[in-house]
Design a protein around this motif. Structure first.
Motif, PDB file in Angstrom:
ATOM      1  N   MET A  24       0.728  -1.641  -0.043  1.00 56.61           N
ATOM      2  CA  MET A  24       0.313   0.067   0.080  1.00 56.61           C
ATOM      3  C   MET A  24       0.826   1.136  -0.209  1.00 56.61           C
ATOM      4  O   MET A  24       1.863   0.968   0.932  1.00 56.61           O
ATOM      5  CB  MET A  24      -0.678   0.325   1.764  1.00 56.61           C
ATOM      6  N   ASP A  25       0.888   2.007  -1.045  1.00 57.21           N
ATOM      7  CA  ASP A  25       0.986   3.668  -0.350  1.00 57.21           C
ATOM      8  C   ASP A  25       0.408   4.802   0.564  1.00 57.21           C
ATOM      9  O   ASP A  25       0.260   3.890   0.935  1.00 57.21           O
ATOM     10  CB  ASP A  25       1.017   4.430  -1.740  1.00 57.21           C
ATOM     11  N   LEU A  26       1.009   5.827   0.590  1.00 59.67           N
ATOM     12  CA  LEU A  26       1.084   6.414   1.762  1.00 59.67           C
ATOM     13  C   LEU A  26      -0.143   7.321   1.710  1.00 59.67           C
ATOM     14  O   LEU A  26      -0.637   7.407   2.374  1.00 59.67           O
ATOM     15  CB  LEU A  26       1.688   7.820   1.521  1.00 59.67           C
ATOM     16  N   MET A  27      -1.284   7.486   0.231  1.00 59.01           N
ATOM     17  CA  MET A  27      -2.670   7.192   0.850  1.00 59.01           C
ATOM     18  C   MET A  27      -3.602   6.101   0.602  1.00 59.01           C
ATOM     19  O   MET A  27      -4.356   6.562   0.178  1.00 59.01           O
ATOM     20  CB  MET A  27      -2.651   8.432  -0.975  1.00 59.01           C
ATOM     21  N   GLY A  28      -3.000   5.382   0.809  1.00 58.65           N
ATOM     22  CA  GLY A  28      -3.721   3.567   1.427  1.00 58.65           C
ATOM     23  C   GLY A  28      -4.460   3.372  -0.220  1.00 58.65           C
ATOM     24  O   GLY A  28      -5.288   2.328   0.238  1.00 58.65           O
ATOM     25  N   VAL A  29      -4.048   3.839  -1.120  1.00 61.44           N
ATOM     26  CA  VAL A  29      -3.950   2.751  -2.286  1.00 61.44           C
ATOM     27  C   VAL A  29      -2.872   1.549  -2.452  1.00 61.44           C
ATOM     28  O   VAL A  29      -1.966   1.598  -2.136  1.00 61.44           O
ATOM     29  CB  VAL A  29      -3.701   3.576  -3.813  1.00 61.44           C
ATOM     30  N   VAL A  30      -3.855   0.494  -2.357  1.00 62.82           N
ATOM     31  CA  VAL A  30      -3.375  -0.772  -2.559  1.00 62.82           C
ATOM     32  C   VAL A  30      -2.858  -1.318  -3.766  1.00 62.82           C
ATOM     33  O   VAL A  30      -3.585  -1.578  -5.185  1.00 62.82           O
ATOM     34  CB  VAL A  30      -4.521  -2.079  -2.473  1.00 62.82           C
ATOM     35  N   LEU A  31      -1.818  -0.980  -3.956  1.00 61.88           N
ATOM     36  CA  LEU A  31      -0.554  -1.808  -4.995  1.00 61.88           C
ATOM     37  C   LEU A  31      -0.899  -3.379  -5.229  1.00 61.88           C
ATOM     38  O   LEU A  31      -0.875  -3.271  -7.473  1.00 61.88           O
ATOM     39  CB  LEU A  31       0.227  -0.955  -5.325  1.00 61.88           C
ATOM     40  N   HIS A  32      -0.524  -3.848  -5.079  1.00 67.41           N
ATOM     41  CA  HIS A  32      -0.343  -5.012  -5.677  1.00 67.41           C
ATOM     42  C   HIS A  32      -1.017  -6.245  -4.118  1.00 67.41           C
ATOM     43  O   HIS A  32      -1.044  -5.084  -2.865  1.00 67.41           O
ATOM     44  CB  HIS A  32       1.280  -5.446  -5.379  1.00 67.41           C
TER      45      HIS A  32
END
Length: 407
Positions: free
Chosen positions: A99-107
Motif C-alpha cells: 500500500m502507498d501513503l494514500m492508502g492505495v493498494v498496489l499489489h
C-alpha cells in the motif's frame, strides 16, 4: 481533526498532524489553510512543510486563488513517499498487500491456509508472499516502512507474540513479530485483526469521518475495534475489543466458557453454519471440507431464495448481534457502528435491514442521539489494509503518545 501545539519540543507531533491533515484533504491544502485548520503559527507551518517536502512526503501541486492577493501553493501527499506491507492472518486465509501513503493498494495476494499448518510453515509462507509481492513491484525498498501483521488475538504486545487464539491451533506464544522480521529483514509490527480494521477505517474515512465508533469485525470469529476521539482504544495489553463472551441469548447453546448463548456460539459464521446443518438447511457434505465461508455463502443464498429456516437463522443472528453491539454502544456512547471483515459481505444486506432497528430498541440514549450503522467502505481486505496503515501510523500518525515530553 487534531490541532497542533506551539509549545516547544512538539515537532514530531506537529509534523504528523500536518501530514494527516493534508492526507485527509482530497484537494490538498495551502500553508495558510493549515495555519487556520491546525492552529500553529505561520512560521511553524512553514518550517514543518519545508521538512516534509525535503523528505518527499508531500509535493507542491500548483496554485489556487483567483481573487486579489498572491496565489497560494497547494500541498498534497506524495503517494510514493512511503509504502507499507499489510498482512492479515485469518485462520482460513492469508492476505498480503502493498500500500502507498494514500492508502492505495498496489499489489495483493490471497491464499488459503491449510488446516493444522504449523506456525513455522505459515510464517515462511508469509515471508514468501512478501518476497513475491516486492518482486512484482518497482518500489524502492528504502521507502517501505515495514510489515504490519494482523492475526487474531490475544497477543502479547511487548513481545509481538500470538498467544493461543481459539481458532489458530498450536499457536502458543508464537513470536510472530521477531520470526517474521528475521525471515524478511524488515521491521514488523503485530496488532490484533480488529484493531487493524479500526485503524483502516480511521485512515479511509476521510476528513469527515466520525471521531468515535465501534468496528464490528466478522471473520472466522467476531471481535470489535473501538475508536474514541479519533484514536483506537488498545487496552492495557493491546487486546481490547474481545466480545466473544457477551451473552446474546441466555437460552442459547452452551459455550466453552461455561455460560450459554455467548457471541462465540450464537453469532459467528461457524455457529450459523452448524445451526443450518442441524436444522437441515445445509447438508454437512454440501460445503467443501467443512469450509465455513462456503457454508455461510450457501446459507445466505438459501435465505435469498426464500428458505424460511435460513431466513430465521440469519434474522435471529442479526438480532443477537444487535444486542451485543448495544452493550458496546451503551457503554461507549458512540455515534456510529461499522461492520466489516472477510465474512461480512454475504450477511451485509440482511444485517443492515435488521440491526439498526433492533439496536434502537436496546440503546439507553436512543432519544438523545442516533447511532448510524454502516458497512466499511474498504472491503474484505480491511484488516490487511489496516495492518499496512499501522506501520504508517506508527511513523506518521498524530497519536497521543507523541505529546509525551521526555523528562
Amino acid at each position: 481533526m487534531r490541532r497542533g501545539t506551539n509549545l516547544p519540543r512538539m515537532g514530531d507531533f506537529n509534523q504528523s498532524v500536518i501530514l494527516d491533515a493534508i492526507r485527509r484533504s482530497s484537494d490538498g491544502l495551502s500553508r495558510v489553510e493549515l495555519v487556520d485548520l491546525i492552529g500553529l503559527s505561520p512560521q511553524a507551518v512553514s518550517n514543518i512543510t519545508r521538512r516534509l517536502l525535503a523528505e518527499e512526503l508531500i509535493v507542491e501541486a500548483g496554485k489556487s486563488g483567483s481573487g486579489p492577493g498572491k496565489p497560494r501553493t497547494i500541498l498534497r501527499i506524495n503517494p510514493s513517499g512511503r509504502y507499507a506491507i499489510g498482512v492479515h492472518l485469518d485462520p482460513a486465509l492469508m492476505t498480503v498487500l502493498l500500500m502507498d501513503l494514500m492508502g492505495v493498494v498496489l499489489h495483493r495476494k490471497v491464499r488459503e491456509i491449510p488446516q493444522r499448518t504449523e506456525p513455522g510453515g505459515i510464517i515462511d509462507a508469509i515471508a514468501g508472499e512478501v518476497s513475491a509481492l516486492l518482486a512484482e513491484s518497482s518500489v524502492d525498498p528504502a521507502r517501505i516502512e515495514g510489515i504490519g501483521v494482523a492475526p487474531p488475538g490475544p497477543i502479547d504486545q511487548p513481545t509481538g507474540a500470538v498467544v493461543d487464539p481459539p481458532l489458530l491451533l498450536g499457536w502458543h506464544r508464537v513470536p510472530l513479530r521477531d520470526a517474521l522480521a528475521e525471515a524478511t529483514g524488515m521491521p514488523v509490527l503485530v496488532e490484533k485483526d480488529v484493531i487493524a480494521a479500526a485503524v483502516a477505517e480511521i485512515w479511509g474515512g476521510g476528513r469527515e469521518s466520525t471521531e468515535s465508533f465501534v468496528f464490528v469485525y466478522i471473520g472466522t470469529g467476531i471481535g470489535s475495534g473501538i475508536v474514541m476521539g479519533g484514536e483506537v482504544i488498545r487496552g492495557t495489553s493491546g487486546n481490547a475489543g474481545e466480545i466473544g463472551h457477551i451473552v446474546t441469548d441466555c437460552n442459547g447453546p452452551e459455550c466453552a466458557c461455561g455460560m450459554r448463548g455467548c457471541i462465540a456460539v450464537t453469532c459467528d459464521p461457524q455457529s450459523l453454519v452448524l445451526e443450518a446443518e442441524r436444522l437441515g438447511v445445509l447438508n454437512e457434505e454440501r460445503h467443501r471440507n467443512g469450509d465455513v465461508a462456503d457454508g455461510l455463502l450457501q446459507l445466505c443464498t438459501a435465505a435469498d431464495q426464500g428458505n424460511d429456516l435460513a431466513v430465521e437463522i440469519l434474522n435471529r443472528a442479526a438480532v443477537r448481534t444487535a444486542r451485543a453491539v448495544s452493550v458496546l454502544a451503551n457503554a461507549l456512547d458512540v455515534d456510529r457502528v461499522v461492520f466489516g471483515g472477510p465474512f461480512w459481505e454475504p450477511l451485509a444486506s440482511r444485517y443492515l435491514e435488521v440491526v439498526p432497528s433492533s439496536l434502537l430498541g436496546f440503546r439507553a440514549a436512543r432519544s438523545i442521539h442516533p447511532v448510524e450503522v454502516v458497512s466499511t467502505g474498504i472491503g474484505d481486505d480491511v484488516a490487511a489494509v489496516g495492518a499496512a496503515c499501522l506501520m504508517l501510523e506508527r511513523t506518521l500518525g498524530p497519536r497521543a503518545e507523541r505529546l509525551m515530553l521526555a523528562r
